[in-house]
Structures are given as C-alpha cells and as structure tokens.
Design a protein around this motif. Structure first.
Motif, PDB file in Angstrom:
ATOM      1  N   ILE A 141       0.833  -1.196   0.000  1.00 28.91           N
ATOM      2  CA  ILE A 141       0.000   0.000   0.000  1.00 28.91           C
ATOM      3  C   ILE A 141       0.870   1.249   0.000  1.00 28.91           C
ATOM      4  CG2 ILE A 141      -1.709   1.308   1.328  1.00 28.91           C
ATOM      5  CD1 ILE A 141      -2.763  -1.535   2.213  1.00 28.91           C
ATOM      6  N   GLY A 142       1.892   1.263   0.796  1.00 30.38           N
ATOM      7  CA  GLY A 142       2.791   2.410   0.881  1.00 30.38           C
ATOM      8  C   GLY A 142       3.521   2.711  -0.416  1.00 30.38           C
ATOM      9  N   ARG A 143       3.790   1.669  -1.193  1.00 27.79           N
ATOM     10  CA  ARG A 143       4.441   1.856  -2.501  1.00 27.79           C
ATOM     11  C   ARG A 143       3.448   2.337  -3.556  1.00 27.79           C
ATOM     12  NH1 ARG A 143       6.686  -3.157  -1.141  1.00 27.79           N
ATOM     13  NH2 ARG A 143       5.290  -4.198  -2.602  1.00 27.79           N
ATOM     14  N   GLY A 144       2.160   2.349  -3.214  1.00 23.25           N
ATOM     15  CA  GLY A 144       1.144   2.770  -4.172  1.00 23.25           C
ATOM     16  C   GLY A 144       0.717   1.672  -5.123  1.00 23.25           C
ATOM     17  N   ASP A 145       0.963   0.424  -4.738  1.00 21.97           N
ATOM     18  CA  ASP A 145       0.596  -0.709  -5.586  1.00 21.97           C
ATOM     19  C   ASP A 145      -0.831  -1.193  -5.354  1.00 21.97           C
ATOM     20  OD1 ASP A 145       3.145  -0.721  -6.675  1.00 21.97           O
ATOM     21  OD2 ASP A 145       3.896  -2.244  -5.291  1.00 21.97           O
ATOM     22  N   GLY A 146      -1.432  -0.813  -4.235  1.00 21.30           N
ATOM     23  CA  GLY A 146      -2.775  -1.295  -3.929  1.00 21.30           C
ATOM     24  C   GLY A 146      -3.461  -0.452  -2.888  1.00 21.30           C
ATOM     25  N   ILE A 147      -4.717  -0.765  -2.666  1.00 19.49           N
ATOM     26  CA  ILE A 147      -5.547  -0.140  -1.632  1.00 19.49           C
ATOM     27  C   ILE A 147      -6.274  -1.265  -0.910  1.00 19.49           C
ATOM     28  CG2 ILE A 147      -7.556   1.345  -1.192  1.00 19.49           C
ATOM     29  CD1 ILE A 147      -6.700   3.091  -3.520  1.00 19.49           C
ATOM     30  N   ALA A 148      -6.416  -1.126   0.402  1.00 17.05           N
ATOM     31  CA  ALA A 148      -7.111  -2.121   1.211  1.00 17.05           C
ATOM     32  C   ALA A 148      -8.170  -1.434   2.065  1.00 17.05           C
ATOM     33  CB  ALA A 148      -6.125  -2.869   2.112  1.00 17.05           C
ATOM     34  N   ALA A 149      -9.087  -2.226   2.573  1.00 18.55           N
ATOM     35  CA  ALA A 149     -10.105  -1.716   3.501  1.00 18.55           C
ATOM     36  C   ALA A 149     -10.429  -2.798   4.513  1.00 18.55           C
ATOM     37  CB  ALA A 149     -11.366  -1.299   2.760  1.00 18.55           C
ATOM     38  N   MET A 150     -10.744  -2.329   5.709  1.00 24.02           N
ATOM     39  CA  MET A 150     -11.182  -3.208   6.790  1.00 24.02           C
ATOM     40  C   MET A 150     -12.468  -2.612   7.352  1.00 24.02           C
ATOM     41  SD  MET A 150      -9.080  -4.516  10.107  1.00 24.02           S
ATOM     42  CE  MET A 150      -7.968  -5.460   9.081  1.00 24.02           C
ATOM     43  N   CYS A 151     -13.405  -3.475   7.695  1.00 21.78           N
ATOM     44  CA  CYS A 151     -14.701  -3.006   8.161  1.00 21.78           C
ATOM     45  C   CYS A 151     -15.220  -3.934   9.257  1.00 21.78           C
ATOM     46  CB  CYS A 151     -15.684  -3.001   6.987  1.00 21.78           C
ATOM     47  SG  CYS A 151     -17.306  -2.363   7.381  1.00 21.78           S
ATOM     48  N   VAL A 152     -15.862  -3.343  10.230  1.00 27.83           N
ATOM     49  CA  VAL A 152     -16.556  -4.112  11.255  1.00 27.83           C
ATOM     50  C   VAL A 152     -18.019  -3.665  11.249  1.00 27.83           C
ATOM     51  CG1 VAL A 152     -15.966  -2.522  13.146  1.00 27.83           C
ATOM     52  CG2 VAL A 152     -16.484  -4.904  13.657  1.00 27.83           C
ATOM     53  N   ALA A 153     -18.918  -4.635  11.399  1.00 26.70           N
ATOM     54  CA  ALA A 153     -20.350  -4.343  11.420  1.00 26.70           C
ATOM     55  C   ALA A 153     -20.977  -5.001  12.641  1.00 26.70           C
ATOM     56  CB  ALA A 153     -21.026  -4.856  10.154  1.00 26.70           C
ATOM     57  N   LEU A 154     -21.834  -4.252  13.298  1.00 30.06           N
ATOM     58  CA  LEU A 154     -22.591  -4.772  14.432  1.00 30.06           C
ATOM     59  C   LEU A 154     -24.044  -4.897  14.008  1.00 30.06           C
ATOM     60  CD1 LEU A 154     -22.638  -5.582  17.458  1.00 30.06           C
ATOM     61  CD2 LEU A 154     -23.149  -3.172  17.950  1.00 30.06           C
ATOM     62  N   LEU A 155     -24.570  -6.108  14.123  1.00 32.89           N
ATOM     63  CA  LEU A 155     -25.966  -6.374  13.778  1.00 32.89           C
ATOM     64  C   LEU A 155     -26.756  -6.696  15.029  1.00 32.89           C
ATOM     65  CD1 LEU A 155     -25.612  -8.760  10.681  1.00 32.89           C
ATOM     66  CD2 LEU A 155     -25.779  -6.250  10.714  1.00 32.89           C
ATOM     67  N   GLN A 156     -28.028  -6.380  14.956  1.00 29.64           N
ATOM     68  CA  GLN A 156     -28.945  -6.730  16.041  1.00 29.64           C
ATOM     69  C   GLN A 156     -30.067  -7.565  15.432  1.00 29.64           C
ATOM     70  OE1 GLN A 156     -30.652  -3.353  18.001  1.00 29.64           O
ATOM     71  NE2 GLN A 156     -31.199  -4.562  19.790  1.00 29.64           N
ATOM     72  N   THR A 157     -30.502  -8.581  16.167  1.00 31.23           N
ATOM     73  CA  THR A 157     -31.594  -9.402  15.658  1.00 31.23           C
ATOM     74  C   THR A 157     -32.894  -8.624  15.776  1.00 31.23           C
ATOM     75  OG1 THR A 157     -31.821 -10.442  17.832  1.00 31.23           O
ATOM     76  CG2 THR A 157     -30.520 -11.613  16.193  1.00 31.23           C
ATOM     77  N   THR A 158     -33.724  -8.815  14.748  1.00 32.47           N
ATOM     78  CA  THR A 158     -35.039  -8.175  14.753  1.00 32.47           C
ATOM     79  C   THR A 158     -36.137  -9.208  14.936  1.00 32.47           C
ATOM     80  OG1 THR A 158     -35.142  -8.328  12.331  1.00 32.47           O
ATOM     81  CG2 THR A 158     -34.272  -6.271  13.277  1.00 32.47           C
ATOM     82  N   THR A 159     -35.768 -10.495  14.832  1.00 31.99           N
ATOM     83  CA  THR A 159     -36.730 -11.580  15.043  1.00 31.99           C
ATOM     84  C   THR A 159     -36.093 -12.607  15.963  1.00 31.99           C
ATOM     85  OG1 THR A 159     -35.951 -12.840  13.135  1.00 31.99           O
ATOM     86  CG2 THR A 159     -37.760 -11.285  12.753  1.00 31.99           C
ATOM     87  N   PRO A 160     -36.860 -13.299  16.766  1.00 32.54           N
ATOM     88  CA  PRO A 160     -36.298 -14.289  17.704  1.00 32.54           C
ATOM     89  C   PRO A 160     -35.502 -15.406  17.036  1.00 32.54           C
ATOM     90  CG  PRO A 160     -38.608 -13.854  18.223  1.00 32.54           C
ATOM     91  CD  PRO A 160     -38.300 -13.155  16.917  1.00 32.54           C
ATOM     92  N   ALA A 161     -35.821 -15.758  15.786  1.00 29.37           N
ATOM     93  CA  ALA A 161     -35.146 -16.870  15.118  1.00 29.37           C
ATOM     94  C   ALA A 161     -33.803 -16.468  14.521  1.00 29.37           C
ATOM     95  CB  ALA A 161     -36.034 -17.438  14.013  1.00 29.37           C
ATOM     96  N   ALA A 162     -33.525 -15.183  14.417  1.00 29.23           N
ATOM     97  CA  ALA A 162     -32.279 -14.730  13.782  1.00 29.23           C
ATOM     98  C   ALA A 162     -31.076 -15.186  14.592  1.00 29.23           C
ATOM     99  CB  ALA A 162     -32.281 -13.218  13.644  1.00 29.23           C
ATOM    100  N   GLY A 163     -30.015 -15.489  13.875  1.00 30.08           N
ATOM    101  CA  GLY A 163     -28.759 -15.834  14.514  1.00 30.08           C
ATOM    102  C   GLY A 163     -28.648 -17.284  14.950  1.00 30.08           C
ATOM    103  N   ARG A 164     -29.665 -18.053  14.687  1.00 33.39           N
ATOM    104  CA  ARG A 164     -29.598 -19.471  15.082  1.00 33.39           C
ATOM    105  C   ARG A 164     -28.890 -20.287  14.069  1.00 33.39           C
ATOM    106  NH1 ARG A 164     -35.518 -20.668  17.524  1.00 33.39           N
ATOM    107  NH2 ARG A 164     -35.387 -19.163  19.180  1.00 33.39           N
TER     108      ARG A 164
END
Length: 164
Positions: A141-164
């Motif tokens: 990245i420092g040499r200008g050969d590429g670009i990167a990205a990092m991301c974090v997402a927080l989700l909340q369940t909206t239905t009781p069955a979610a996340g099972r």
C-alpha cells in the motif's frame, strides 16, 4: 442479540481503470483491478455484514467465476447483501471502516462514501463511519501498488429466530 462481523479486502492499483471506493468514483490516475469494480470498501462491508449474520463471505454469494458479476457496481452487491441479512432477521446497528491508501487523499470523499453506502441499505447515514489512513510508505500500500479496507459491522436481531 447482537452479532459482530469483520471484513477485509485488498486489490492492486492499475492504470486505465476508474477508482471506485464506497460507491464513489474518486479522481485518480489508477483504479483497482478486479472482476467487479473492485471497490475494496464495499467488499469489506459485505464481508463484515455476512460474517456477523453467519452467512459466509462475498465469494460464497457472488463468485468471481460467475460472468454475471463481471464489472458489476459493488453497491449493487451491498444492496443485495443487506436485503439477505434483513430477510434473516438482522438490522445494522453500526459499521466502522478504514481504507488504507497511500494516495489519493480520501478525506474529501468520506462523507459521500458513507452516504452512498447508507442509501443503498436504507439505513441512517450516522450508522456508518469511514476513516482513511496511509501506511507511511510501508509495504504494498505504501508503494502505491494497492488499496485495502477493513470493516466491522454490528448487527442486532429483529426476530427471535435470527442468529440461530
């Protein structure tokens, strides 16, 4: 219940391509090389959302071997990912992302990138935070050969069955 996911992507910079980050075309003499528009920020966001929902990764849903995704605008992928996680009973609480690029300077574009990403998911723009940093000249990245990205997402369940 809340769930967290982490996404990361990196692509090589190549002359003759548009640079697309967060769905925005950024003026620069190179763009990211890839099967789609190679938007590393949106790809990292997709992986963060899918990971938080326990739904695999972007390659599982949109393989780069599928010609339907050749040159696709990655915002379309993010829209599809968010619809899929909503259908599974999740909603975005917040997303925080960092783009790693030696150049171009991204500060003037961060608000528009966040707005574009929020719009495609129909969420409040305040739920998305985008930062940008250099690598102080170190590595690919420092040499200008590429670009990167990092991301974090927080989700909340909206239905009781979610996340099972």
């Amino acid at each position: 219940m809340t769930r967290i996911g982490l996404g990361y992507d990196i692509h090589r910079l190549e002359p003759g391509r548009e640079l697309v980050l967060g769905g925005e075309t950024i003026p620069f003499d190179k763009g990211l090389e890839g099967h789609s528009d190679a938007d590393v920020l949106v790809h990292a966001a997709c992986d963060a959302l899918l990971g938080a929902a326990g739904m695999g990764d972007i390659g599982d849903h949109f393989p780069d071997t599928d010609p339907r995704y050749r040159g696709i605008y990655s915002i379309e992928l993010l829209t599809s990912v968010y619809r899929r996680i909503k259908a599974r009973g999740f909603a975005l609480v917040n997303m925080d992302a960092t783009v790693f690029a030696q150049a171009p300077r991204l500060s003037p574009h961060k608000a528009r990138m966040a707005l574009r990403m929020a719009d495609c998911m129909s969420v409040d723009p305040g739920t998305i935070n985008i930062k940008a940093t250099t690598t102080e000249g170190l590595g690919v990245i420092g040499r200008g050969d590429g670009i990167a990205a990092m991301c974090v997402a927080l989700l909340q369940t909206t239905t009781p069955a979610a996340g099972r």
